[in-house]
Design a protein around this motif. Structure first.
Motif, PDB file in Angstrom:
ATOM      1  N   ARG A 190       2.158   1.777  -3.491  1.00  0.00           N
ATOM      2  CA  ARG A 190       1.149   2.382  -4.374  1.00  0.00           C
ATOM      3  C   ARG A 190       1.034   3.887  -4.117  1.00  0.00           C
ATOM      4  NH1 ARG A 190      -1.669  -2.574  -3.639  1.00  0.00           N
ATOM      5  NH2 ARG A 190      -2.788  -1.754  -1.846  1.00  0.00           N
ATOM      6  N   CYS A 215       7.956  -3.237  -9.149  1.00  0.00           N
ATOM      7  CA  CYS A 215       7.157  -4.402  -8.760  1.00  0.00           C
ATOM      8  C   CYS A 215       7.549  -5.653  -9.543  1.00  0.00           C
ATOM      9  CB  CYS A 215       5.674  -4.105  -8.951  1.00  0.00           C
ATOM     10  SG  CYS A 215       5.086  -2.731  -7.935  1.00  0.00           S
ATOM     11  N   LYS A 252      -2.905  -5.650  -5.392  1.00  0.00           N
ATOM     12  CA  LYS A 252      -4.003  -5.460  -4.442  1.00  0.00           C
ATOM     13  C   LYS A 252      -4.670  -6.791  -4.117  1.00  0.00           C
ATOM     14  CE  LYS A 252      -7.993  -2.479  -3.628  1.00  0.00           C
ATOM     15  NZ  LYS A 252      -8.838  -1.385  -4.183  1.00  0.00           N
ATOM     16  N   LYS A 253      -4.901  -7.615  -5.149  1.00  0.00           N
ATOM     17  CA  LYS A 253      -5.511  -8.927  -4.922  1.00  0.00           C
ATOM     18  C   LYS A 253      -4.612  -9.805  -4.064  1.00  0.00           C
ATOM     19  CE  LYS A 253      -8.375  -9.233  -9.103  1.00  0.00           C
ATOM     20  NZ  LYS A 253      -8.595  -9.977 -10.376  1.00  0.00           N
ATOM     21  N   SER A 254      -3.302  -9.747  -4.338  1.00  0.00           N
ATOM     22  CA  SER A 254      -2.347 -10.550  -3.577  1.00  0.00           C
ATOM     23  C   SER A 254      -2.340 -10.125  -2.120  1.00  0.00           C
ATOM     24  CB  SER A 254      -0.950 -10.407  -4.180  1.00  0.00           C
ATOM     25  OG  SER A 254      -0.001 -11.097  -3.412  1.00  0.00           O
ATOM     26  N   GLU A 309       0.824  -1.203   0.000  1.00  0.00           N
ATOM     27  CA  GLU A 309       0.000   0.000   0.000  1.00  0.00           C
ATOM     28  C   GLU A 309       0.858   1.253   0.000  1.00  0.00           C
ATOM     29  OE1 GLU A 309      -3.320   1.763  -0.714  1.00  0.00           O
ATOM     30  OE2 GLU A 309      -3.311  -0.399  -0.309  1.00  0.00           O
ATOM     31  N   MET A 319      -0.790  -3.044 -10.400  1.00  0.00           N
ATOM     32  CA  MET A 319      -1.320  -2.587  -9.119  1.00  0.00           C
ATOM     33  C   MET A 319      -2.559  -3.392  -8.718  1.00  0.00           C
ATOM     34  SD  MET A 319      -0.808   1.546  -9.430  1.00  0.00           S
ATOM     35  CE  MET A 319      -1.452   1.832  -7.785  1.00  0.00           C
ATOM     36  N   LYS A 320      -3.398  -3.742  -9.701  1.00  0.00           N
ATOM     37  CA  LYS A 320      -4.577  -4.555  -9.413  1.00  0.00           C
ATOM     38  C   LYS A 320      -4.163  -5.941  -8.917  1.00  0.00           C
ATOM     39  CE  LYS A 320      -8.927  -6.119 -11.528  1.00  0.00           C
ATOM     40  NZ  LYS A 320      -9.729  -6.124 -12.788  1.00  0.00           N
ATOM     41  N   LYS A 321      -3.149  -6.495  -9.555  1.00  0.00           N
ATOM     42  CA  LYS A 321      -2.644  -7.808  -9.149  1.00  0.00           C
ATOM     43  C   LYS A 321      -2.052  -7.748  -7.746  1.00  0.00           C
ATOM     44  CE  LYS A 321       0.499 -11.444 -10.761  1.00  0.00           C
ATOM     45  NZ  LYS A 321       1.502 -11.819 -11.794  1.00  0.00           N
ATOM     46  N   CYS A 338       0.846  -0.712 -15.774  1.00  0.00           N
ATOM     47  CA  CYS A 338       0.923  -0.262 -14.384  1.00  0.00           C
ATOM     48  C   CYS A 338      -0.381  -0.561 -13.648  1.00  0.00           C
ATOM     49  CB  CYS A 338       1.234   1.234 -14.341  1.00  0.00           C
ATOM     50  SG  CYS A 338       1.469   1.900 -12.676  1.00  0.00           S
ATOM     51  N   ALA A 339      -1.508  -0.261 -14.285  1.00  0.00           N
ATOM     52  CA  ALA A 339      -2.810  -0.527 -13.668  1.00  0.00           C
ATOM     53  C   ALA A 339      -3.001  -2.027 -13.418  1.00  0.00           C
ATOM     54  CB  ALA A 339      -3.924   0.003 -14.560  1.00  0.00           C
ATOM     55  N   PHE A 340      -2.582  -2.833 -14.382  1.00  0.00           N
ATOM     56  CA  PHE A 340      -2.687  -4.288 -14.225  1.00  0.00           C
ATOM     57  C   PHE A 340      -1.833  -4.765 -13.056  1.00  0.00           C
ATOM     58  CE2 PHE A 340      -0.906  -8.509 -15.154  1.00  0.00           C
ATOM     59  CZ  PHE A 340      -2.079  -9.261 -15.191  1.00  0.00           C
TER      60      PHE A 340
END
Length: 484
Positions: free
Chosen positions: A331, A404, A465-467, A328, A461-463, A457-459
């Protein structure tokens, strides 16, 4: 007085556990204090390379031809620098990761493995440079009026590559350990020295382009020595529980994976610039187009490389925080650096769009610069500068992706930008836009590259967040435990 990093590593095991300054504290303040010296270093380093153009353009016997000579040689110099920058970035990312984990043994093995492997790489590059330099300039279409000066500048710069490699490697190590100020201080010192030596060799001794090259070599050597001394002290202060190996094959693979995308990016950019310069060299017989392009391109590079270095700070920040299990915070760092980079991009845009002729005239005295060359410089600088905020977004998104571990996304966005730029230069010139086609090719390549970088980048960060959500979800106890 020891830096915070040195004190951290020389303390006892209990105090060793205290927070790393990139993984704790207010993100806005931490990144401002960390990124500002990086930005300053990039800015000064670009000015450092501009000094040669400024001095020869104003004090060499034929300033415009001297600028053309250095401009064409720089196409190949940048290909060589791609490997040094790759060493810097690759080493920095891996050290930042182990620093975030407080794995001292692996950190020291990364340093020694990097020094050995990149030294071998540097030697191979020098051999290739001396062997193929003349052939490359012929292929570039460098005019006979300044060909010998161009070749001399290139050969002297190739001779300085060990200093360039060690300096960039040292800067990467310092930055990964959280010290972005020391390389900046040494760079300012060597830049001031470079200015003095340039004036001495070019203006005082009349050595022209060769004098500018020797001034750069000497200044780089001094900057390198100072940086290496500081890095050596920092490394000596690190006391691992186990004795580290001098060379680690597994870490070499990590360094390769981290370095290759940057090396490919920078070298492909330089190769792309080779074809662009070749195309521009063919626009006219007078050399006015390449003089104008070289002048404006150098100025735009100051802006883009300054933003690239701030993005590199984000890469280290994200790498450390991800390794420390603080996604977090990583991000949040993205948005903070995005704001800082946007401010820098708008400042550069305002300066270049408001005063393009002033900046173009810095390089060559009025009586040595033709109206046509000035017109080319102003057109490129004005139009391309309007897209600096767009490329700033791309650069920051790339930095987050690399921090990342998304090297594939970084490579795809970069190569798309480059390939499109080169392709559109040829297409737009062929359809009759002439030099304006070169300007629009930059804008189109940046815009499409930005869209691709933001998507990756969006992909990522989404990955992430899920992790993070999966890790934070408490595991369910088995039914037998409830029954008991």
């Amino acid at each position: 007085m020891q830096s915070e990093t040195e004190r951290e590593y020389t303390a006892s095991k209990i105090s060793d556990a205290r927070p790393n300054k990139l993984t704790n504290g207010n993100v806005w303040k931490v990144l401002l204090l960390y990124a500002l010296p990086l930005f300053g270093s990039a800015f000064v380093q670009q000015l450092y390379s501009l000094v040669d153009l400024l001095v020869v353009g104003n004090f060499a016997e034929n300033g415009a031809l001297a600028v053309d000579a250095i401009g064409n040689a720089t196409v190949f110099v940048n290909i060589l620098l791609a490997f040094a920058l790759g060493a810097n970035n690759g080493c920095s990312v891996i050290i930042a990761k182990y620093h975030g984990k407080n794995d001292k043994k692996s950190l020291l093995e990364t340093v020694s493995t990097a020094v050995i492997s990149y030294s071998v790489l540097c030697l191979a590059i020098m051999v290739l440079g001396f062997s193929l330099g003349r052939v490359g300039l012929i292929g570039l279409g460098a005019h006979s009026m300044y060909f010998n000066d161009c070749l001399t500048y290139l050969y002297i710069y190739i001779g300085s590559m060990p200093f360039v490699f060690l300096y960039n490697l040292g800067c990467g190590i310092c930055a990964a350990l959280g010290d972005s100020k020391t390389p900046f201080i040494f760079l300012v010192i060597s830049s001031a020295l470079n200015v003095g030596l340039d004036l001495l060799f070019v203006w005082g001794l009349g050595r022209g382009v060769a004098g500018a090259a020797w001034a750069t070599l000497i200044a780089q050597a001094i900057s390198c020595v100072l940086t290496v001394v500081v890095v050596y002290r920092k490394i000596r202060a690190i006391k691992p529980a186990e004795k580290p190996a001098k060379f680690n094959k597994a870490i070499l693979r990590e360094l390769t994976v981290a370095s290759v995308p940057v090396i490919m990016q920078q070298s492909f950019v330089s190769v792309g610039n080779f074809f662009v310069n070749k195309c521009i060299n063919g626009l006219d017989e007078t050399g006015d187009a390449i003089t104008g392009f070289t002048t404006a391109f150098k100025l735009v590079t100051i802006a883009t490389m300054s933003m690239v270095t701030m993005s590199g700070g984000l890469t280290n920040f994200a790498s450390q925080n991800v390794a420390a299990d603080k996604p977090e915070r990583a991000r949040k760092g993205l948005w903070v650096i995005m704001v800082y980079t946007a401010v820098a991009a708008v400042i550069f845009l305002a300066l270049f769009v408001s005063f393009p002729e002033f900046f173009a005239r810095l390089f060559v005295q009025k009586e040595k610069l033709t109206p046509a060359a000035l017109g080319y410089a102003v057109r490129f600088l004005f139009l391309v500068s309007l897209f600096l905020p767009i490329v700033g977004v791309k650069i920051v998104a790339d930095g987050m992706v690399r921090g990342c571990g998304g090297n594939l996304g970084f490579a795809v966005s970069t190569f798309s930008d480059l390939i499109l730029r080169v392709a559109f230069v040829y297409i737009l010139i062929d359809v009759g836009l002439g030099f304006d086609g070169v300007c629009w090719a930059w804008a189109i390549g940046w815009a499409i590259g930005m869209l691709i970088a933001v998507a990756f980048c969006a992909f990522g960060m989404k990955k992430m967040k899920k992790s993070t959500a999966a890790q934070s979800q408490p595991a369910q106890e088995p039914e037998s435990a409830h029954a008991a």
